[in-house]
Design a protein around this motif. Structure first.
Motif, PDB file in Angstrom:
ATOM      1  N   LEU A 262      15.688  57.794  27.665  1.00 24.00           N
ATOM      2  CA  LEU A 262      14.267  58.651  27.278  1.00 24.00           C
ATOM      3  C   LEU A 262      14.478  60.015  27.639  1.00 24.00           C
ATOM      4  CD1 LEU A 262      12.145  55.584  28.844  1.00 24.00           C
ATOM      5  CD2 LEU A 262      12.724  56.097  26.393  1.00 24.00           C
ATOM      6  N   ALA A 263      13.644  60.594  26.938  1.00 25.97           N
ATOM      7  CA  ALA A 263      13.408  62.147  27.203  1.00 25.97           C
ATOM      8  C   ALA A 263      12.031  62.399  27.269  1.00 25.97           C
ATOM      9  CB  ALA A 263      14.077  62.971  26.031  1.00 25.97           C
ATOM     10  N   ILE A 264      11.593  63.149  28.303  1.00 28.73           N
ATOM     11  CA  ILE A 264      10.375  63.804  28.708  1.00 28.73           C
ATOM     12  C   ILE A 264      10.050  64.962  27.681  1.00 28.73           C
ATOM     13  CG2 ILE A 264       8.651  64.561  30.374  1.00 28.73           C
ATOM     14  CD1 ILE A 264      10.016  62.272  32.233  1.00 28.73           C
ATOM     15  N   ASN A 265      11.193  65.931  27.878  1.00 33.80           N
ATOM     16  CA  ASN A 265      10.874  67.381  27.259  1.00 33.80           C
ATOM     17  C   ASN A 265      11.702  67.043  25.481  1.00 33.80           C
ATOM     18  OD1 ASN A 265       9.939  68.400  29.141  1.00 33.80           O
ATOM     19  ND2 ASN A 265      11.846  69.666  29.942  1.00 33.80           N
ATOM     20  N   GLU A 266      12.882  66.769  25.586  1.00 34.95           N
ATOM     21  CA  GLU A 266      13.441  66.729  24.238  1.00 34.95           C
ATOM     22  C   GLU A 266      14.763  65.970  24.177  1.00 34.95           C
ATOM     23  OE1 GLU A 266      15.430  69.559  26.569  1.00 34.95           O
ATOM     24  OE2 GLU A 266      13.439  70.075  25.956  1.00 34.95           O
ATOM     25  N   VAL A 267      15.161  65.607  23.134  1.00 35.93           N
ATOM     26  CA  VAL A 267      16.484  65.385  22.595  1.00 35.93           C
ATOM     27  C   VAL A 267      17.222  66.124  21.802  1.00 35.93           C
ATOM     28  CG1 VAL A 267      17.668  63.371  21.378  1.00 35.93           C
ATOM     29  CG2 VAL A 267      15.703  62.724  22.510  1.00 35.93           C
ATOM     30  N   SER A 268      18.137  66.637  22.184  1.00 36.17           N
ATOM     31  CA  SER A 268      19.146  67.578  21.440  1.00 36.17           C
ATOM     32  C   SER A 268      20.259  67.132  20.975  1.00 36.17           C
ATOM     33  CB  SER A 268      19.086  68.842  22.311  1.00 36.17           C
ATOM     34  OG  SER A 268      19.497  68.792  23.437  1.00 36.17           O
ATOM     35  N   LEU A 269      20.714  67.836  19.881  1.00 37.01           N
ATOM     36  CA  LEU A 269      22.281  67.545  19.429  1.00 37.01           C
ATOM     37  C   LEU A 269      23.083  68.900  19.599  1.00 37.01           C
ATOM     38  CD1 LEU A 269      20.926  65.003  18.360  1.00 37.01           C
ATOM     39  CD2 LEU A 269      22.387  64.992  16.463  1.00 37.01           C
ATOM     40  N   LEU A 270      24.033  69.112  20.079  1.00 33.97           N
ATOM     41  CA  LEU A 270      24.725  70.200  20.399  1.00 33.97           C
ATOM     42  C   LEU A 270      26.011  70.130  19.900  1.00 33.97           C
ATOM     43  CD1 LEU A 270      23.180  70.758  23.937  1.00 33.97           C
ATOM     44  CD2 LEU A 270      22.397  71.889  21.866  1.00 33.97           C
TER      45      LEU A 270
ATOM     46  N   CYS B 136      24.741  74.070  12.114  1.00 32.00           N
ATOM     47  CA  CYS B 136      24.151  75.024  13.143  1.00 32.00           C
ATOM     48  C   CYS B 136      24.855  74.807  14.192  1.00 32.00           C
ATOM     49  CB  CYS B 136      22.757  74.196  13.294  1.00 32.00           C
ATOM     50  SG  CYS B 136      23.011  72.291  13.329  1.00 32.00           S
ATOM     51  N   ASP B 137      24.354  75.383  15.409  1.00 30.01           N
ATOM     52  CA  ASP B 137      24.758  74.921  17.076  1.00 30.01           C
ATOM     53  C   ASP B 137      24.118  73.874  17.479  1.00 30.01           C
ATOM     54  OD1 ASP B 137      26.482  77.415  17.003  1.00 30.01           O
ATOM     55  OD2 ASP B 137      25.191  78.454  18.411  1.00 30.01           O
ATOM     56  N   GLY B 138      23.189  73.446  16.832  1.00 28.72           N
ATOM     57  CA  GLY B 138      22.495  72.166  17.100  1.00 28.72           C
ATOM     58  C   GLY B 138      21.058  72.114  16.593  1.00 28.72           C
ATOM     59  N   VAL B 139      20.274  70.867  16.987  1.00 25.14           N
ATOM     60  CA  VAL B 139      19.146  70.752  16.267  1.00 25.14           C
ATOM     61  C   VAL B 139      18.286  69.897  17.509  1.00 25.14           C
ATOM     62  CG1 VAL B 139      19.766  68.702  15.152  1.00 25.14           C
ATOM     63  CG2 VAL B 139      17.543  69.727  14.500  1.00 25.14           C
ATOM     64  N   LEU B 140      17.019  69.781  17.710  1.00 22.70           N
ATOM     65  CA  LEU B 140      16.329  69.276  18.623  1.00 22.70           C
ATOM     66  C   LEU B 140      14.779  68.748  18.102  1.00 22.70           C
ATOM     67  CD1 LEU B 140      13.925  70.913  20.154  1.00 22.70           C
ATOM     68  CD2 LEU B 140      15.562  72.230  21.129  1.00 22.70           C
ATOM     69  N   VAL B 141      14.504  67.624  18.735  1.00 26.00           N
ATOM     70  CA  VAL B 141      13.242  66.850  18.609  1.00 26.00           C
ATOM     71  C   VAL B 141      12.446  67.123  19.825  1.00 26.00           C
ATOM     72  CG1 VAL B 141      11.544  65.018  18.058  1.00 26.00           C
ATOM     73  CG2 VAL B 141      13.927  65.313  16.943  1.00 26.00           C
ATOM     74  N   SER B 142      11.098  67.487  19.816  1.00 20.53           N
ATOM     75  CA  SER B 142      10.530  67.842  21.279  1.00 20.53           C
ATOM     76  C   SER B 142       9.564  67.085  21.439  1.00 20.53           C
ATOM     77  CB  SER B 142      10.306  69.263  21.445  1.00 20.53           C
ATOM     78  OG  SER B 142       9.419  69.636  22.334  1.00 20.53           O
ATOM     79  N   THR B 143       8.972  66.836  22.689  1.00 18.85           N
ATOM     80  CA  THR B 143       7.674  66.237  22.897  1.00 18.85           C
ATOM     81  C   THR B 143       6.657  67.258  22.950  1.00 18.85           C
ATOM     82  OG1 THR B 143       7.701  66.422  25.190  1.00 18.85           O
ATOM     83  CG2 THR B 143       8.521  64.253  24.359  1.00 18.85           C
ATOM     84  N   PRO B 144       5.352  67.259  22.773  1.00 17.35           N
ATOM     85  CA  PRO B 144       4.413  68.468  22.813  1.00 17.35           C
ATOM     86  C   PRO B 144       4.494  68.902  24.403  1.00 17.35           C
ATOM     87  CG  PRO B 144       3.378  66.601  21.804  1.00 17.35           C
ATOM     88  CD  PRO B 144       4.528  65.880  22.134  1.00 17.35           C
ATOM     89  N   ALA B 145       4.627  68.091  25.187  1.00 16.96           N
ATOM     90  CA  ALA B 145       4.954  68.810  26.712  1.00 16.96           C
ATOM     91  C   ALA B 145       6.202  69.515  26.850  1.00 16.96           C
ATOM     92  CB  ALA B 145       4.942  67.640  27.711  1.00 16.96           C
ATOM     93  N   GLY B 146       7.202  69.101  26.142  1.00 10.49           N
ATOM     94  CA  GLY B 146       8.509  69.886  26.082  1.00 10.49           C
ATOM     95  C   GLY B 146       8.606  70.959  25.273  1.00 10.49           C
ATOM     96  N   SER B 147       7.508  70.965  24.305  1.00 12.22           N
ATOM     97  CA  SER B 147       7.711  72.292  23.349  1.00 12.22           C
ATOM     98  C   SER B 147       7.581  73.788  23.927  1.00 12.22           C
ATOM     99  CB  SER B 147       6.298  72.160  22.409  1.00 12.22           C
ATOM    100  OG  SER B 147       5.100  72.392  23.079  1.00 12.22           O
ATOM    101  N   THR B 148       7.452  73.874  25.192  1.00 11.04           N
ATOM    102  CA  THR B 148       7.460  74.886  25.707  1.00 11.04           C
ATOM    103  C   THR B 148       8.498  75.138  26.702  1.00 11.04           C
ATOM    104  OG1 THR B 148       6.232  74.218  27.831  1.00 11.04           O
ATOM    105  CG2 THR B 148       4.854  75.309  26.265  1.00 11.04           C
ATOM    106  N   ALA B 149       9.420  74.328  26.280  1.00 10.94           N
ATOM    107  CA  ALA B 149      10.744  74.717  27.302  1.00 10.94           C
ATOM    108  C   ALA B 149      12.008  74.842  26.368  1.00 10.94           C
ATOM    109  CB  ALA B 149      11.054  73.146  27.656  1.00 10.94           C
ATOM    110  N   TYR B 150      12.903  73.993  26.097  1.00  7.95           N
ATOM    111  CA  TYR B 150      13.954  74.565  25.420  1.00  7.95           C
ATOM    112  C   TYR B 150      13.458  74.466  23.923  1.00  7.95           C
ATOM    113  CZ  TYR B 150      18.824  74.133  23.627  1.00  7.95           C
ATOM    114  OH  TYR B 150      20.180  74.325  22.853  1.00  7.95           O
ATOM    115  N   ASN B 151      12.732  74.000  23.331  1.00  7.54           N
ATOM    116  CA  ASN B 151      12.086  74.248  21.991  1.00  7.54           C
ATOM    117  C   ASN B 151      11.775  75.480  21.927  1.00  7.54           C
ATOM    118  OD1 ASN B 151      10.740  73.084  19.264  1.00  7.54           O
ATOM    119  ND2 ASN B 151       9.075  73.780  20.604  1.00  7.54           N
ATOM    120  N   LEU B 152      10.915  76.010  22.691  1.00  9.80           N
ATOM    121  CA  LEU B 152      10.327  77.620  22.599  1.00  9.80           C
ATOM    122  C   LEU B 152      11.440  78.431  22.826  1.00  9.80           C
ATOM    123  CD1 LEU B 152       8.078  79.401  22.513  1.00  9.80           C
ATOM    124  CD2 LEU B 152       7.879  79.240  24.860  1.00  9.80           C
ATOM    125  N   SER B 153      12.569  78.395  23.432  1.00  3.44           N
ATOM    126  CA  SER B 153      13.598  79.123  23.712  1.00  3.44           C
ATOM    127  C   SER B 153      14.348  79.147  22.202  1.00  3.44           C
ATOM    128  CB  SER B 153      14.661  78.913  24.745  1.00  3.44           C
ATOM    129  OG  SER B 153      14.025  78.928  25.883  1.00  3.44           O
TER     130      SER B 153
END
Length: 255
Positions: free
Chosen positions: A111-119, A143-160
């Motif tokens: 389970l992921a609260i922030n995001e699931v990322s492939l790298l 790509c280097d990777g791709v991710l799916v984010s939750t709304p709460a996690g959208s300000t974390a790795y997703n924003l970066s």
């Protein structure tokens, strides 16, 4: 009004542990399993750790910043804490469930609260096919990777990774590439929260890829499915004048 029963947890830093000692002396301490609320003292990383520890048991968690960033934390103040928690606003979140299949036939879930990322694991870029609800939407992402984010996690790795910030009430999941090479102009997508996203790794032997759900990593994946798991809830508590929804909106105007 009866004061809430509080359990105090601290990150492994001097500032967080000292704060816990002071707060326990003021308000006592309760077993987290029977507490009305858990007070997490640290930064966003410790908040994420605490959420995972109690994931599925939906213990309300009130964070106070004793770390660095503290986006998910309330301001640290020792006075009037029971009253603050009694009047706090609740944000109910649902994590993402990752189902990963490896090239050797292994299966793992997390389970992921922030995001699931492939790298990508090595020097060569990853090649990934993206399906949404069983339909191929992108035949090949290099790509280097791709991710799916939750709304709460959208300000974390997703924003970066230059993904969009999503309000909690939007019921959307950001799908964001990480250093996309081809198609060069693809910047990602906003998907309904009911979407099932599947990543198929192309040339996995030549271009190995790892999947990460927050801090659970699965190496050498061949296929990864990600969807919101609404059967699991977690509750975060925020002071009314600085709710999580307000922080997410305010973050979009930060320059």
């Amino acid at each position: 009004m009866t004061a809430p029963r509080l359990a105090f947890l601290a990150a492994d830093t001097e500032a967080a542990k000292a704060a816990r000692d002071r707060l326990v002396a003021l308000y006592g301490d309760c077993d987290p399993e029977t507490a009305d609320a858990i007070v997490a003292l640290g930064g966003d990383g410790f908040m994420l750790e605490t959420q995972h520890r109690f994931l599925g048991r939906n213990r309300p968690i009130y964070g106070m910043n004793r770390g660095s960033v503290g986006f998910l934390m309330n301001d640290y103040r020792e006075e009037g804490l029971p009253e603050r928690i009694a009047h706090a606003q609740a944000a109910v979140l649902h994590p993402l469930r990752m189902h990963a299949e490896t090239v050797r036939g292994g299966v793992a879930e997390a389970l992921a609260i922030n995001e699931v990322s492939l790298l990508r694991e090595q020097r060569q870029a990853a090649k990934i096919r993206i399906l949404v609800d069983g339909r191929v939407r992108l035949e090949e992402l290099i790509c280097d990777g791709v991710l799916v984010s939750t709304p709460a996690g959208s300000t974390a790795y997703n924003l970066s990774a230059h993904g969009p910030i999503v309000p909690l009430s939007a019921n959307l999941l950001p799908l964001t590439p990480i250093s996309a090479f081809r198609p060069r102009r693809w910047r990602g997508a906003l998907l309904p929260s009911t979407s099932v996203v599947t990543f198929e790794v192309l040339e996995p032997d030549k271009r190995p890829v790892a999947a990460v759900a927050d801090y659970t990593e699965v190496r050498d994946v061949a296929r990864v499915t990600v969807a919101e798991d609404r059967s699991v809830s977690l509750t975060m508590l925020f002071d009314p004048d600085h709710s999580l929804s307000e922080r997410i909106i305010a973050e979009q105007f930060t320059v």
